[in-house]
Design an enzyme around this catalytic site. Structure first.
Site, PDB file in Angstrom:
ATOM      1  N   ILE A   1     -54.821   0.454 -28.219  1.00  0.00           N
ATOM      2  CA  ILE A   1     -53.825   0.164 -29.220  1.00  0.00           C
ATOM      3  C   ILE A   1     -52.809   1.313 -29.011  1.00  0.00           C
ATOM      4  O   ILE A   1     -52.045   1.530 -29.847  1.00  0.00           O
ATOM      5  CB  ILE A   1     -54.170  -0.154 -30.498  1.00  0.00           C
TER       6      ILE A   1
ATOM      7  N   GLY B   1     -56.485  10.175 -35.892  1.00  0.00           N
ATOM      8  CA  GLY B   1     -55.373  10.774 -36.657  1.00  0.00           C
ATOM      9  C   GLY B   1     -55.294   9.464 -37.651  1.00  0.00           C
ATOM     10  O   GLY B   1     -56.219   8.906 -38.056  1.00  0.00           O
ATOM     11  N   ARG B   2     -54.021   9.317 -38.277  1.00  0.00           N
ATOM     12  CA  ARG B   2     -53.624   8.182 -39.155  1.00  0.00           C
ATOM     13  C   ARG B   2     -54.530   7.057 -38.612  1.00  0.00           C
ATOM     14  O   ARG B   2     -55.202   6.236 -39.377  1.00  0.00           O
ATOM     15  CB  ARG B   2     -52.370   8.086 -39.506  1.00  0.00           C
ATOM     16  N   ILE B   3     -54.198   6.394 -37.590  1.00  0.00           N
ATOM     17  CA  ILE B   3     -54.669   5.107 -36.875  1.00  0.00           C
ATOM     18  C   ILE B   3     -55.988   5.185 -36.872  1.00  0.00           C
ATOM     19  O   ILE B   3     -56.857   4.042 -37.174  1.00  0.00           O
ATOM     20  CB  ILE B   3     -53.638   4.834 -35.575  1.00  0.00           C
TER      21      ILE B   3
ATOM     22  N   ASP C   1     -53.661  -3.705 -25.996  1.00  0.00           N
ATOM     23  CA  ASP C   1     -52.181  -4.081 -26.465  1.00  0.00           C
ATOM     24  C   ASP C   1     -51.199  -3.407 -25.522  1.00  0.00           C
ATOM     25  O   ASP C   1     -49.940  -3.485 -25.637  1.00  0.00           O
ATOM     26  CB  ASP C   1     -52.043  -3.535 -27.982  1.00  0.00           C
TER      27      ASP C   1
ATOM     28  N   HIS D   1     -47.866  -5.688 -26.385  1.00  0.00           N
ATOM     29  CA  HIS D   1     -47.407  -4.435 -27.273  1.00  0.00           C
ATOM     30  C   HIS D   1     -47.034  -4.795 -28.461  1.00  0.00           C
ATOM     31  O   HIS D   1     -45.806  -4.618 -28.883  1.00  0.00           O
ATOM     32  CB  HIS D   1     -46.423  -3.550 -26.214  1.00  0.00           C
TER      33      HIS D   1
ATOM     34  N   ARG E   1     -51.791   4.101 -25.913  1.00  0.00           N
ATOM     35  CA  ARG E   1     -50.558   3.927 -24.689  1.00  0.00           C
ATOM     36  C   ARG E   1     -51.284   3.740 -23.493  1.00  0.00           C
ATOM     37  O   ARG E   1     -52.665   4.208 -23.318  1.00  0.00           O
ATOM     38  CB  ARG E   1     -50.012   5.387 -24.653  1.00  0.00           C
TER      39      ARG E   1
ATOM     40  N   GLU F   1     -45.564  -1.267 -18.642  1.00  0.00           N
ATOM     41  CA  GLU F   1     -45.238  -2.372 -19.199  1.00  0.00           C
ATOM     42  C   GLU F   1     -43.802  -2.598 -18.923  1.00  0.00           C
ATOM     43  O   GLU F   1     -42.759  -1.770 -18.463  1.00  0.00           O
ATOM     44  CB  GLU F   1     -44.993  -2.059 -20.776  1.00  0.00           C
TER      45      GLU F   1
HETATM   46  C1  8YV Z   1     -43.640   0.133 -31.044  1.00  0.00           C
HETATM   47  C2  8YV Z   1     -44.951   1.885 -30.654  1.00  0.00           C
HETATM   48  O1  8YV Z   1     -43.906  -1.175 -30.771  1.00  0.00           O
HETATM   49  O2  8YV Z   1     -44.878   3.405 -32.364  1.00  0.00           O
HETATM   50  C3  8YV Z   1     -44.893   3.435 -31.167  1.00  0.00           C
HETATM   51  O3  8YV Z   1     -44.760   4.408 -30.470  1.00  0.00           O
HETATM   52  O4  8YV Z   1     -45.047   2.116 -29.380  1.00  0.00           O
HETATM   53  C4  8YV Z   1     -44.789   0.697 -31.205  1.00  0.00           C
HETATM   54  O5  8YV Z   1     -44.961   1.033 -32.635  1.00  0.00           O
HETATM   55  C5  8YV Z   1     -42.323   0.167 -30.368  1.00  0.00           C
HETATM   56  O6  8YV Z   1     -41.844   1.692 -30.513  1.00  0.00           O
HETATM   57  C6  8YV Z   1     -41.192  -0.725 -30.485  1.00  0.00           C
HETATM   58  O7  8YV Z   1     -41.050  -1.175 -29.316  1.00  0.00           O
END
Ligand code: 8YV
Length: 316
Positions: free
Chosen positions: A232, A155-157, A258, A281, A234, A263
């Site tokens: 990076i 995807g984008r990332i 990350d 994270h 979930r 968590e």
């Molecule tokens: C953030 C994230 O760290 O985009 C997400 O879904 O998990 C992260 O960008 C989070 O939403 C903020 O705590």
């Protein structure tokens, strides 16, 4: 409709910048600060029209059940996995995210984890601070440039990670539900094949119940013994027990993480390993990005309560 008095519930702490903007325009309640959240929800839940929450926290169905008039959930992040989208769809609740603005930071963090894990940068920093430099030398690390990078989720990332990795002359392959023809990277039909031919495997798929535990012992068994796993996305996508086992048995060479299964709890077994880099994270946690995320969260709530379409509502 006058938007100034709409009641908005913030589920978990977000930046002060966003909280202040919301407070200037809405009647804001902070669930995380209430001494008796259950009593508050029982009494005031019917007045709440909007929710602001974080991607990693979402909102539970128990809370949603106590908010019968809820119209919109504005997520600070791109992950929707902590919100029950079947439930929100059924109740016609609008869900918005903050797409695009965090892509670069998350991709930068993935590259940071690749380099830190491969080159053992955190271990080297610890070594120097402990005063060991004058007496011994660090074990040699593993080269980053030119490695075979496997990206799970284009995807984008995933694409932003691939663009950066090109600068390190990496050979890039990926798997995803679809082959994206325009991309100049090798497409593989499944995760096992990708794992088999990756020196570094990066998890970049979006979360959700379909992706829970996809990276498990079969994947670790397929990875070369020297390979690194980077996550990076979930924590839920990786079977964390299988990962710990694979690291202990040296089935894989290391990991850069990350995100974690539960968590902010991180298993002691991971904390004790030298060949892993562990981050709390923080992939999107830069001032610049968090301000942009805040602006999007706010603009969705404001637009909705001004009778307009929320600009980054997800399509169910
Ligand atoms: C953030 C994230 O760290 O985009 C997400 O879904 O998990 C992260 O960008 C989070 O939403 C903020 O705590």
């Amino acid at each position: 409709m006058k938007n100034s008095k709409q009641a908005v519930l913030i589920i978990a702490p977000v930046m002060d910048y966003l909280t202040e903007k919301l407070e200037q325009n809405f009647s804001v309640h902070k669930l995380f600060q209430l001494t008796d959240p259950a009593a508050f929800l029982a009494e005031q839940g019917k007045n709440i029209k909007g929710i602001v929450t974080r991607g990693d926290i979402g909102v539970t169905n128990e809370v949603l059940a106590l908010l019968p008039e809820l119209q919109i959930i504005s997520i600070f992040g791109v992950g929707t996995d902590a919100v029950d989208l079947d439930m929100t769809r059924e109740r016609n609740i609008i869900v918005t995210t903050t797409p695009g603005v965090l892509t670069d930071d998350v991709a930068d963090t993935a590259l940071g984890l690749i380099i830190a894990t491969s080159r053992r940068l955190c271990q080297a920093d610890k070594f120097l601070r402990a005063g060991q430099w004058p007496h011994s030398s660090m074990p040699l690390s593993s080269k980053v440039t030119g490695k075979r990078l496997g990206i799970f989720g284009m995807g984008r990332i995933g694409q932003a990670i691939a663009r950066r990795a090109t600068g390190f002359d990496m050979q890039i392959s990926y798997t995803d539900t679809t082959h994206i023809e325009r991309l100049p990277y090798q497409y593989l039909p499944d995760l096992i094949s990708l794992a088999q031919q990756s020196d570094i495997l990066v998890v970049a798929i979006s979360g959700g119940k379909d992706s829970v535990g996809l990276v498990n012992k079969a994947i670790f068994a397929a990875m070369p013994n020297h390979a690194l796993l980077i996550n990076i996305a979930r924590g839920s996508m990786i079977n964390q027990d299988d990962l710990i086992h694979a690291l202990q048995q040296q089935e894989i060479g290391g990991a850069g993480l990350d995100v974690f299964a539960e968590e902010p709890n991180v298993p002691q077994a991971l904390i004790e390993m030298e060949n892993v880099v562990l981050l709390p994270h923080i992939a999107s946690a830069t001032i610049e990005t968090r301000i942009q995320m805040s602006d999007i969260v706010f603009s969705n709530i404001l637009a909705h309560f001004s009778g307009e379409k929320a600009p980054t509502a997800i399509n169910y």
